[in-house]
Design an enzyme around this catalytic site. Structure first.
Site, PDB file in Angstrom:
ATOM      1  N   VAL A 130       0.842  -1.197   0.000  1.00 47.68           N
ATOM      2  CA  VAL A 130       0.000   0.000   0.000  1.00 47.68           C
ATOM      3  C   VAL A 130       0.882   1.253   0.000  1.00 47.68           C
ATOM      4  O   VAL A 130       0.574   2.252  -0.642  1.00 47.68           O
ATOM      5  CB  VAL A 130      -0.928  -0.004   1.238  1.00 47.68           C
ATOM      6  CG1 VAL A 130      -1.734   1.283   1.332  1.00 47.68           C
ATOM      7  CG2 VAL A 130      -1.858  -1.217   1.212  1.00 47.68           C
ATOM      8  N   ASN A 132       3.381   4.114  -0.716  1.00 53.92           N
ATOM      9  CA  ASN A 132       3.786   4.687  -2.008  1.00 53.92           C
ATOM     10  C   ASN A 132       5.282   4.916  -2.136  1.00 53.92           C
ATOM     11  O   ASN A 132       5.944   5.160  -1.134  1.00 53.92           O
ATOM     12  CB  ASN A 132       3.058   6.024  -2.200  1.00 53.92           C
ATOM     13  CG  ASN A 132       1.622   5.794  -2.646  1.00 53.92           C
ATOM     14  OD1 ASN A 132       1.371   4.913  -3.450  1.00 53.92           O
ATOM     15  ND2 ASN A 132       0.718   6.594  -2.113  1.00 53.92           N
ATOM     16  N   ASP A 160      -8.283   3.083  -6.328  1.00 49.18           N
ATOM     17  CA  ASP A 160      -8.566   3.775  -7.584  1.00 49.18           C
ATOM     18  C   ASP A 160      -9.796   3.139  -8.254  1.00 49.18           C
ATOM     19  O   ASP A 160     -10.657   3.836  -8.793  1.00 49.18           O
ATOM     20  CB  ASP A 160      -7.345   3.679  -8.511  1.00 49.18           C
ATOM     21  CG  ASP A 160      -6.074   4.077  -7.776  1.00 49.18           C
ATOM     22  OD1 ASP A 160      -5.951   5.240  -7.403  1.00 49.18           O
ATOM     23  OD2 ASP A 160      -5.224   3.189  -7.523  1.00 49.18           O
ATOM     24  N   ARG A 163     -12.835   4.251  -6.416  1.00 52.51           N
ATOM     25  CA  ARG A 163     -13.103   5.657  -6.741  1.00 52.51           C
ATOM     26  C   ARG A 163     -13.779   5.769  -8.109  1.00 52.51           C
ATOM     27  O   ARG A 163     -14.725   6.544  -8.296  1.00 52.51           O
ATOM     28  CB  ARG A 163     -11.781   6.437  -6.759  1.00 52.51           C
ATOM     29  CG  ARG A 163     -11.197   6.676  -5.379  1.00 52.51           C
ATOM     30  CD  ARG A 163      -9.762   7.163  -5.460  1.00 52.51           C
ATOM     31  NE  ARG A 163      -9.275   7.593  -4.151  1.00 52.51           N
ATOM     32  CZ  ARG A 163      -7.998   7.785  -3.861  1.00 52.51           C
ATOM     33  NH1 ARG A 163      -7.062   7.586  -4.774  1.00 52.51           N
ATOM     34  NH2 ARG A 163      -7.642   8.183  -2.650  1.00 52.51           N
ATOM     35  N   HIS A 188      -0.216   3.247  -9.709  1.00 46.70           N
ATOM     36  CA  HIS A 188      -1.029   3.982  -8.721  1.00 46.70           C
ATOM     37  C   HIS A 188      -0.432   5.383  -8.595  1.00 46.70           C
ATOM     38  O   HIS A 188       0.326   5.694  -7.669  1.00 46.70           O
ATOM     39  CB  HIS A 188      -1.026   3.286  -7.358  1.00 46.70           C
ATOM     40  CG  HIS A 188      -1.692   4.138  -6.299  1.00 46.70           C
ATOM     41  ND1 HIS A 188      -3.035   4.423  -6.304  1.00 46.70           N
ATOM     42  CD2 HIS A 188      -1.183   4.812  -5.237  1.00 46.70           C
ATOM     43  CE1 HIS A 188      -3.329   5.220  -5.290  1.00 46.70           C
ATOM     44  NE2 HIS A 188      -2.221   5.474  -4.629  1.00 46.70           N
TER      45      HIS A 188
END
Ligand code: NAD
Ligand code: LMR
Length: 330
Positions: A130, A132, A160, A163, A188
């Site tokens: 998860v 970044n 994403d 969303r 991502h």
């Protein structure tokens, strides 16, 4: 007979995603209502006390499925026997930091964590990154775990995906349940490509139902791709509950399977499908069958989609080349 507990290691456990995630794991939402879990929390030494506070709260929930909590500041110990590894803790980008600095700092976290997974994880380990930059952090961890099948390393684009579902449902005046087969391709990051050309709304093609290329190009794609930044701007902190929710969805579907007639989006090592160079950890349409992700094959990619997928994949190649240059992967 009662099931044996599953070892779930969460890194960055004292962070904001950790706080939104741990209670849901312990309540059974990650693996199912009949699966006990043992939580193994990994933090940096300065944050161990805060993790202990969270563990006290977990105790205070008296979750029937929570079979134990251990807290570590050592990756080897935290990943010993791990079945599900949620790699949330990462080095955030701070002022004045170049992209290369960020990749290097994260290499210092995800390389050793990959080695620790390689050394001690259970045979069935599944890893979700998860933290970044998630795709490239997953690539680094995977490169340091040569004994673990590469496809067990995934990065999260489910947020994403969720969303995109929500934005499309809003546009069409339907519920998210009415939408199937949406795809996030690539990284991502702001170059990701949310693709509705194969999506279905109540059985009808979603792009045809929208019938508005300007909306797709100028509203839908940028809204989804830049949603993380919009949330940071509004909240003063990056998404946490929705990120934790997406991590739950990702692992739940991986373990229990995706529903028939639908797929989801997962960043996983490319097998060369859709022209994505082999080994890059890129987001694809995927189903989970018998506990493994499979990339959905045979989709026709139109020109509009092709150029956007290629742009995001190019960014992933640049990140891979940068970490290679830094000696973080071979
Ligand atoms: P946070 O700063 O609140 O928490 C991060 C935690 O990680 C901190 O407690 C820190 O002490 C810990 N940590 C740092 N280095 C560590 C290490 N080496 N080992 C173990 N723990 C370590 O951040 P957050 O809001 O929880 O977000 C975590 C990460 O998730 C960030 O990188 C963020 O950008 C990313 N994120 C990803 C997505 C996605 O969709 N993929 C969505 C939201 C956030
Ligand atoms: C998100 O998509 O919400 C996050 O990845 C944003 C970030 O930079 O933490």
């Amino acid at each position: 007979m009662a099931k044996a507990p599953v070892n779930v290691t969460v890194t960055g456990a004292a962070g904001q995603i950790g706080y939104a995630l741990l209670f849901r794991i312990a309540s059974g939402q990650l693996l199912g209502a009949d699966t006990p879990v043992k939580l193994r929390l990994l933090e940096i030494p300065q944050a161990v006390k805060a993790a202990e506070g969270t563990a006290m709260e977990l105790d205070d929930c008296a979750f029937p499925l929570l079979a134990g909590i251990d807290i570590f500041d050592d990756a080897r110990q935290a990943f010993d026997g791990v079945n599900v590894a949620l790699l949330v803790g990462a080095r955030p980008r701070t002022k004045g930091m170049e992209r290369g600095d960020l990749l290097e700092a994260n290499g210092g976290i995800f390389g050793p964590q990959g080695e620790a997974i390689n050394a001690g994880a259970a045979d069935d380990v599944r890893v979700l990154v998860v933290g970044n930059p998630a795709n490239t952090n997953a690539l680094i961890a995977q490169a340091h775990a040569p004994d673990v099948p590469a496809e067990r390393f995934t990065a999260m684009t489910r947020l994403d995906h969720n969303r995109a579902l929500s934005q499309l449902a809003g546009k069409l005046g339907v519920t998210v349940n009415d939408i199937k087969k949406l795809t996030i391709w690539g990284n991502h990051s702001a170059t990701q490509y949310p693709d509705i050309f194969h999506a279905e709304v109540d059985g009808r093609n979603a792009a045809e139902a929208v019938n508005d290329e300007a909306w797709l190009r100028d509203t839908f794609i940028p809204t989804v791709a830049k949603r993380g930044a919009a949330i940071i701007e509004a909240r003063g902190a990056s998404s946490a509950a929705s990120a934790a929710n997406a991590a739950i969805d990702h692992v739940h579907d991986w373990v229990n399977g995706t529903p028939e007639g639908d797929w989801t989006s997962v960043a996983l090592p490319s097998d060369g499908s859709y022209g994505v160079p082999e080994g890059l950890i890129s987001s694809f349409p995927a189903v989970s069958r018998n506990g493994s992700w499979e990339i959905v094959q045979g989709l026709e990619i139109n020109e509009f989609s092709r150029e956007r997928i290629d742009a995001s994949v190019r960014e992933l190649e640049e990140e891979r080349d940068a970490v290679r240059k830094l000696g973080l992967i071979k």
